[in-house]
Design a protein around this motif. Structure first.
Motif, mmCIF file in Angstrom:
data_model
loop_
_atom_site.group_PDB
_atom_site.id
_atom_site.type_symbol
_atom_site.label_atom_id
_atom_site.label_comp_id
_atom_site.label_asym_id
_atom_site.label_seq_id
_atom_site.Cartn_x
_atom_site.Cartn_y
_atom_site.Cartn_z
ATOM 1 N N SER A 189 -49.437 35.826 151.643
ATOM 2 C CA SER A 189 -50.276 36.618 150.755
ATOM 3 C C SER A 189 -49.419 37.501 149.860
ATOM 4 O O SER A 189 -49.680 37.627 148.661
ATOM 5 C CB SER A 189 -51.230 37.464 151.601
ATOM 6 N N ALA A 190 -48.391 38.097 150.445
ATOM 7 C CA ALA A 190 -47.538 38.989 149.671
ATOM 8 C C ALA A 190 -46.820 38.231 148.561
ATOM 9 O O ALA A 190 -46.706 38.712 147.430
ATOM 10 C CB ALA A 190 -46.529 39.669 150.589
ATOM 11 N N ARG A 191 -46.331 37.028 148.903
ATOM 12 C CA ARG A 191 -45.628 36.251 147.880
ATOM 13 C C ARG A 191 -46.593 35.821 146.782
ATOM 14 O O ARG A 191 -46.258 35.845 145.595
ATOM 15 C CB ARG A 191 -44.958 35.038 148.512
ATOM 16 N N ALA A 192 -47.797 35.398 147.188
ATOM 17 C CA ALA A 192 -48.791 34.995 146.188
ATOM 18 C C ALA A 192 -49.088 36.150 145.244
ATOM 19 O O ALA A 192 -49.129 35.978 144.021
ATOM 20 C CB ALA A 192 -50.072 34.521 146.877
ATOM 21 N N GLY A 193 -49.293 37.327 145.828
ATOM 22 C CA GLY A 193 -49.568 38.502 145.004
ATOM 23 C C GLY A 193 -48.417 38.799 144.063
ATOM 24 O O GLY A 193 -48.613 39.128 142.893
ATOM 25 N N ALA A 194 -47.194 38.654 144.586
ATOM 26 C CA ALA A 194 -46.028 38.951 143.759
ATOM 27 C C ALA A 194 -45.967 38.023 142.546
ATOM 28 O O ALA A 194 -45.713 38.456 141.421
ATOM 29 C CB ALA A 194 -44.755 38.820 144.589
ATOM 30 N N VAL A 195 -46.222 36.741 142.780
ATOM 31 C CA VAL A 195 -46.185 35.792 141.666
ATOM 32 C C VAL A 195 -47.265 36.124 140.651
ATOM 33 O O VAL A 195 -47.040 36.117 139.437
ATOM 34 C CB VAL A 195 -46.351 34.343 142.178
ATOM 35 N N LEU A 196 -48.465 36.453 141.163
ATOM 36 C CA LEU A 196 -49.556 36.823 140.254
ATOM 37 C C LEU A 196 -49.171 38.048 139.439
ATOM 38 O O LEU A 196 -49.403 38.110 138.230
ATOM 39 C CB LEU A 196 -50.824 37.090 141.066
ATOM 40 N N GLY A 197 -48.561 39.030 140.098
ATOM 41 C CA GLY A 197 -48.155 40.247 139.406
ATOM 42 C C GLY A 197 -47.175 39.959 138.278
ATOM 43 O O GLY A 197 -47.300 40.469 137.166
ATOM 44 N N LEU A 241 -49.921 19.879 152.470
ATOM 45 C CA LEU A 241 -48.734 19.667 151.660
ATOM 46 C C LEU A 241 -47.546 19.389 152.567
ATOM 47 O O LEU A 241 -46.499 18.944 152.103
ATOM 48 C CB LEU A 241 -48.487 20.946 150.868
ATOM 49 N N ASP A 242 -47.722 19.606 153.871
ATOM 50 C CA ASP A 242 -46.625 19.382 154.818
ATOM 51 C C ASP A 242 -45.997 18.015 154.677
ATOM 52 O O ASP A 242 -44.799 17.847 154.880
ATOM 53 C CB ASP A 242 -47.140 19.529 156.262
ATOM 54 N N ARG A 243 -46.832 17.020 154.339
ATOM 55 C CA ARG A 243 -46.293 15.674 154.195
ATOM 56 C C ARG A 243 -45.145 15.662 153.212
ATOM 57 O O ARG A 243 -44.152 14.951 153.388
ATOM 58 C CB ARG A 243 -47.385 14.721 153.673
ATOM 59 N N LEU A 244 -45.316 16.445 152.145
ATOM 60 C CA LEU A 244 -44.244 16.506 151.159
ATOM 61 C C LEU A 244 -43.170 17.519 151.560
ATOM 62 O O LEU A 244 -41.981 17.275 151.399
ATOM 63 C CB LEU A 244 -44.816 16.908 149.793
ATOM 64 N N PHE A 259 -51.426 28.176 140.325
ATOM 65 C CA PHE A 259 -52.443 28.988 140.986
ATOM 66 C C PHE A 259 -53.283 28.202 141.966
ATOM 67 O O PHE A 259 -53.796 28.764 142.927
ATOM 68 C CB PHE A 259 -53.329 29.675 139.944
ATOM 69 N N SER A 260 -53.454 26.915 141.740
ATOM 70 C CA SER A 260 -54.233 26.175 142.730
ATOM 71 C C SER A 260 -53.431 26.040 144.013
ATOM 72 O O SER A 260 -54.005 25.954 145.089
ATOM 73 C CB SER A 260 -54.696 24.821 142.199
ATOM 74 N N ALA A 261 -52.104 26.062 143.926
ATOM 75 C CA ALA A 261 -51.289 26.110 145.144
ATOM 76 C C ALA A 261 -51.403 27.481 145.794
ATOM 77 O O ALA A 261 -51.490 27.614 147.006
ATOM 78 C CB ALA A 261 -49.829 25.813 144.824
ATOM 79 N N GLU A 313 -41.740 27.436 144.622
ATOM 80 C CA GLU A 313 -41.270 27.253 146.001
ATOM 81 C C GLU A 313 -41.560 28.467 146.867
ATOM 82 O O GLU A 313 -41.750 28.324 148.077
ATOM 83 C CB GLU A 313 -39.781 26.926 146.028
ATOM 84 N N TYR A 314 -41.632 29.646 146.258
ATOM 85 C CA TYR A 314 -41.962 30.832 147.051
ATOM 86 C C TYR A 314 -43.392 30.770 147.549
ATOM 87 O O TYR A 314 -43.727 31.310 148.587
ATOM 88 C CB TYR A 314 -41.770 32.099 146.218
ATOM 89 N N ILE A 315 -44.230 30.125 146.759
ATOM 90 C CA ILE A 315 -45.644 30.045 147.132
ATOM 91 C C ILE A 315 -45.851 29.029 148.230
ATOM 92 O O ILE A 315 -46.618 29.213 149.151
ATOM 93 C CB ILE A 315 -46.472 29.588 145.914
ATOM 94 N N VAL A 316 -45.141 27.917 148.109
ATOM 95 C CA VAL A 316 -45.506 26.743 148.864
ATOM 96 C C VAL A 316 -44.783 26.655 150.207
ATOM 97 O O VAL A 316 -45.293 26.079 151.145
ATOM 98 C CB VAL A 316 -45.254 25.537 147.935
#
Lengths: 235, 250, 225
Positions: free
Chosen positions: B163-171, C87-90, C154-156, C220-223
Motif C-alpha cells: 500500500s505504501a509503495r502504491a501510494g508513493a507512486v501515485l504521489g 502475476l506470480d506466473r510471470l 494503475f491497474s497493477a 517493479e516497485y508496485i508489482v
C-alpha cells in the motif's frame, strides 16, 4: 566443497503488520534434499516464496553460493524451479505453448524440444497440444513439474507436492527428488506426511513460530519418537 | 506448547526503537509550532478584519482572499511534501516517510477543500456564479480529486508496504502531472477567456494588504506544520498499536 | 544475445501470449466494442444534435467513448493475471519487470486501438461528420498511448483491491485531463480549422514520454512484494 549452496541468516518477513518469519537460519549443501516441516501458518510457504524470488525479505540475508541475492533477485529466480499450490499455467493455451512461453522467459535454448522430452518423462507426451484448461488436477501437477524443471534449475522448491497424489505421482516425485540430488542440485520441500519426509529427504527441518527449532539427518532419526515430538509441537 | 522466551523481534525499521517516548502531551517542537500558529492565527484574524483596508471595487467579500490564498498555497505545499516523502520512501523503504505521506495527504485534502470553498464563496459576489472553469480553480479541483483518490487507495489497500509503495507512486505521478494539467487547462481557457479571480501577484497590491496576506500565509503555514506533527504521531501510534496487536494475537 | 534484444524478446513473448489467450476468449474485445458504440449512440440522444452543433460536440463524444472503453480494457490483462492465480506466473521467472509493463502496455494499446478503429468510422457515419482520417491517426495513437501508459500502471496498482473497478477510474480520470483536453481540441481542429491553436499534439506527446518513463521506472516497485 567450498561453502553451502544456500545460506540463510536471520531471514525475516512480515505480512502487513504481522511477523511471519522471525529470523530463519539455514544452510543447505549441494546434493541435499531437505524436508521442511511445521504447523500451518508458521511460515513454510512464505519461506519457499522468499527463496523463489516472489517475495522480498524484510531482514536477513539469502546467499546463493556466497552471493547475496537480495539485490539480485533475478539471479536467484534463474536458479530456482518452484512448484506451489497453484499450477501457474495459462488455461487458454496448450501445454506446449505454456512451456515454450516459460522457456522463453528463462532463456532456455530449444525450449520446444526440451519441453517435449520432459513431457515424455512424466507421461504426458500425448497431451502436449491440449489446452491446459481441460487437464485433470494430477496432470496439471505434472505439467507444473515440467515447467519447474524446464530450465534445469539448481534449486527445486516444492510446496506440499504430495497432497492428493496417487501412487504413480508419489513415485514420480521421489524419482525427481533423487535425480535432482544426484545431479548435485538442491531440493527443499514441505509436506504434512511424515513418511514422505523421512523417505525422500536427507535432512528434516522443523519451522515453528517463524524460526527453525529443529533439524537433523533423516536417516539418523527414529520415526516414531520424532512423530510423537512433532505432534506436540504442531498442536 | 513451550513459550518462546525471547521477545519476538519487531520486524522492519520502526521509529519505536529510535525515538524516546514523549512524556505525554506535545513534544517541544510541536509545542513551539502550536503556540506560534495559535498566535499567528489570532494576529491574522485581527489583521484581516481590522487592519486591512476595505477594497475599493469588491468591498468586504474581498477579505476572503486572505483565507483563500493561504489555503490554496497549503494545498500545493502539502502535495509537494507528499511527492518528496513518496520519492524518499521508494528509495529508502523507511516507513516513517510513509507516515509523513499519509499525514500530508490528509491535511492536503482538507486544505484543498477549504481552498475550493473559499474560492467559491469569494467568486459568488464577484462573478455572480459559484464556479468558473478558470485554470487555477480547475486545477485545484483536480488536485482535490488526486488527494481523495490517494486517500481512497491507501484506505483500500490498508497498512502494508505494498500500500505504501502504491501510494508513493501515485504521489509522484500526481505531482508531475499537476503542472501539465495546469498548462493544458490554461491553454484551453485562453480560447474562452473568462473572469479570473484577482488573486495576489498583482503589482498594485497596497502595502497594508500585502502585509496582511503575508501574516496570513505565515500563520497558516505554521498551522500546517503543527498539524503535521500531530498527524504524524497519530500515524505512528496507529501503526505501532496495530503491529503490537498482530503480535499478540498471532 | 544482447541484453536489449533479450529484453524485447521477453516483451514480445508476453505480448504474444496475451494476444493468443485473449483471442481465444473474445469476450473482452466484443464487450469493449459494444460499449464504445453504445456511448456514441447515447450521446446522440443526449445532445439532440442539430447540424450546426455537431462539430462542437462530436470530438467530445468520440473521446468520451474512447476513455470509457479504455477503462474497460485496462483492467483486462492485469486483472486477468491476478484473478487466475496471479502475476506470480510471470514474477516467478527472471523476466524484467519493465518488460512485463511494456508488454501489458502494448497489449492495452492494441486492444483499445482495435475498438477505436471500429468506433471512428461508425462515429463518422452516425454523426455525419467528415473526418480526415489520416490526420486523426496520430491524435488517437498518442492519446491512447498516454491513457494506457498511466492506466496500465494503475491497474497493477489497484489490482489487489476489491474495489478495483471503482478505484481505477477515480485515480485515472484526473491524471488524463491534459490528454482529454488536448485530444478533443486537436480532433475538433481537424473538423473546423482554428487559428492560433496551441500545440496540443506536442503536449500529448510530452505527456506520453514523461509518464511512460515514470511508469517504467516505478512498475517493479508496485508489482514485486
Amino acid at each position: 566443497m567450498s561453502g553451502p549452496y544456500l545460506e540463510l541468516r536471520g531471514l525475516k518477513k512480515s505480512f502487513g503488520l504481522k511477523p511471519i518469519l522471525r529470523g530463519v537460519d539455514l544452510d543447505i549443501q549441494r546434493g541435499e534434499r531437505v524436508a521442511l516441516l511445521g504447523a500451518n501458518g508458521t511460515g513454510k510457504t512464505t519461506l519457499l516464496r522468499l527463496l523463489a524470488g516472489l517475495l522480498k525479505p524484510d531482514g536477513g540475508t539469502i546467499c546463493l553460493e556466497g552471493v547475496d541475492v537480495r539485490r539480485e533477485q533475478q539471479h536467484l529466480r534463474r536458479q530456482v524451479g518452484f512448484v506451489g499450490h497453484q499450477p501457474y499455467l495459462y488455461t487458454e493455451l496448450s501445454v506446449l505453448e505454456n512451456l515454450v512461453f516459460f522457456g522463453h522467459l528463462y532463456g532456455v535454448k530449444q525450449s520446444e524440444a526440451q519441453a517435449m522430452k520432459l513431457l515424455e518423462q512424466v507421461g504426458l507426451g500425448q497431451r502436449a497440444r491440449e489446452r491446459v484448461g481441460v487437464l485433470s488436477r494430477g496432470q496439471l501437477q505434472r505439467v507444473a513439474l515440467v515447467r519447474a524443471l524446464l530450465h534445469s534449475p539448481d534449486l527445486l522448491l516444492f510446496d506440499e507436492p504430495d497432497t492428493g497424489l496417487d501412487d504413480a505421482g508419489v513415485a514420480l516425485l521421489e524419482k525427481t527428488l533423487q535425480t535432482q540430488a544426484a545431479q548435485n542440485g538442491v531440493v527443499l520441500f514441505t509436506t504434512h506426511q511424515l513418511e514422505h519426509a523421512f523417505a525422500f529427504s536427507d535432512r528434516m527441518v522443523v519451522l515453528h513460530q517463524g524460526r527453525i527449532v529443529f533439524q537433523y539427518a533423516s536417516a539418523a532419526l527414529n520415526m516414531e519418537s520424532f512423530r510423537r515430538a512433532y505432534q506436540k509441537v504442531v498442536q | 506448547m513451550a513459550v518462546v522466551n525471547q521477545p519476538p523481534g519487531v520486524v522492519g525499521r520502526t521509529a519505536a526503537n529510535q525515538q524516546p517516548r514523549p512524556k505525554g502531551g506535545l513534544s517541544p517542537v510541536a509545542l513551539v509550532l502550536g503556540g506560534l500558529s495559535c498566535v499567528g492565527i489570532l494576529v491574522s484574524i485581527w489583521a484581516i478584519f481590522l487592519y486591512a483596508p476595505r477594497e475599493a471595487t469588491q468591498g468586504e467579500p474581498q477579505r476572503i482572499f486572505y483565507f483563500h490564498v493561504p489555503t490554496a498555497w497549503l494545498a500545493m505545499l502539502a502535495y509537494g511534501v507528499l511527492a518528496v516523502a513518496s520519492i524518499i520512501y521508494l528509495i529508502k523503504g523507511d516507513e516513517r516517510w510513509d507516515w509523513i505521506a499519509r499525514a500530508t495527504a490528509e491535511l492536503g485534502a482538507v486544505f484543498t477543500t477549504l481552498a475550493l470553498i473559499t474560492g467559491s464563496l469569494w467568486g459568488k459576489p464577484i462573478w455572480g456564479t459559484w464556479w468558473v472553469w478558470d485554470a487555477r480553480l480547475t486545477t485545484t479541483l483536480i488536485l482535490w480529486f488526486l488527494y481523495i483518490g490517494y486517500l481512497m487507495l491507501r484506505n483500500t489497500l490498508g497498512r502494508t508496504p505494498t500500500s505504501a509503495r502504491a501510494g508513493a507512486v501515485l504521489g509522484i505521478i500526481g505531482f508531475v502531472d499537476v503542472p501539465i494539467i495546469y498548462l493544458s487547462v490554461n491553454w484551453w481557457r485562453t480560447l474562452h477567456p473568462q473572469a479570473v479571480l484577482p488573486v495576489g501577484g498583482e503589482p498594485q497590491l497596497p502595502p497594508s494588504m500585502l502585509l496582511t496576506l503575508m501574516i496570513s500565509l505565515a500563520a497558516f503555514t505554521l498551522l500546517y506544520a503543527f498539524l503535521m506533527t500531530q498527524l504524524y504521531q497519530l500515524e505512528r501510534l496507529q501503526t505501532l498499536t496495530l503491529r503490537l496487536r498482530a503480535l499478540i494475537e498471532g | 544475445m544482447s541484453e536489449l534484444a533479450l529484453f524485447f524478446e521477453q516483451v514480445w513473448a508476453i505480448l504474444w501470449k496475451d494476444l493468443r489467450s485473449e483471442f481465444r476468449n473474445r469476450q473482452m474485445l466484443i464487450g469493449m466494442g459494444m460499449f464504445a458504440l453504445l456511448v456514441l449512440i447515447i450521446f446522440n440522444f443526449a445532445f439532440d444534435l442539430r447540424v450546426d452543433n455537431k462539430a462542437a460536440v462530436a470530438p467530445g463524444a468520440l473521446w468520451v467513448a474512447f476513455v470509457f472503453a479504455s477503462l474497460l480494457g485496462l483492467g483486462r490483462t492485469i486483472a486477468a493475471e491476478r484473478e487466475q492465480g496471479s502475476l506470480d506466473r510471470l514474477l516467478l521467472s527472471p523476466v524484467s519487470r519493465k518488460a512485463i509493463y511494456l508488454a501489458k502496455l502494448l497489449g492495452n494499446v492494441l486492444f483499445i486501438g482495435i475498438v477505436e478503429l471500429v468506433a471512428v468510422p461508425v462515429f463518422a457515419i452516425l454523426f455525419d461528420v467528415p473526418l480526415a482520417t489520416g490526420l486523426l491517426i496520430p491524435i488517437v495513437l498518442l492519446g491512447t498511448l498516454g491513457i494506457a501508459a498511466v492506466g496500465t500502471l494503475f491497474s497493477a496498482l489497484t489490482a489487489s483491491s476489491q474495489t478495483r473497478e471503482m478505484l481505477l477510474p477515480i485515480l485515472i480520470f484526473p491524471l488524463i485531463v491534459p490528454i482529454v483536453i488536448g485530444a478533443v481540441r486537436a480532433t475538433g481542429s481537424l473538423m473546423i480549422a482554428v487559428s492560433n491553436e496551441p500545440p496540443w499534439l506536442g503536449l500529448i506527446a510530452a505527456f506520453d514520454v514523461i509518464f511512460l518513463s515514470i511508469s517504467l521506472l516505478t512498475f517493479e516497485y508496485i508489482v514485486d512484494e
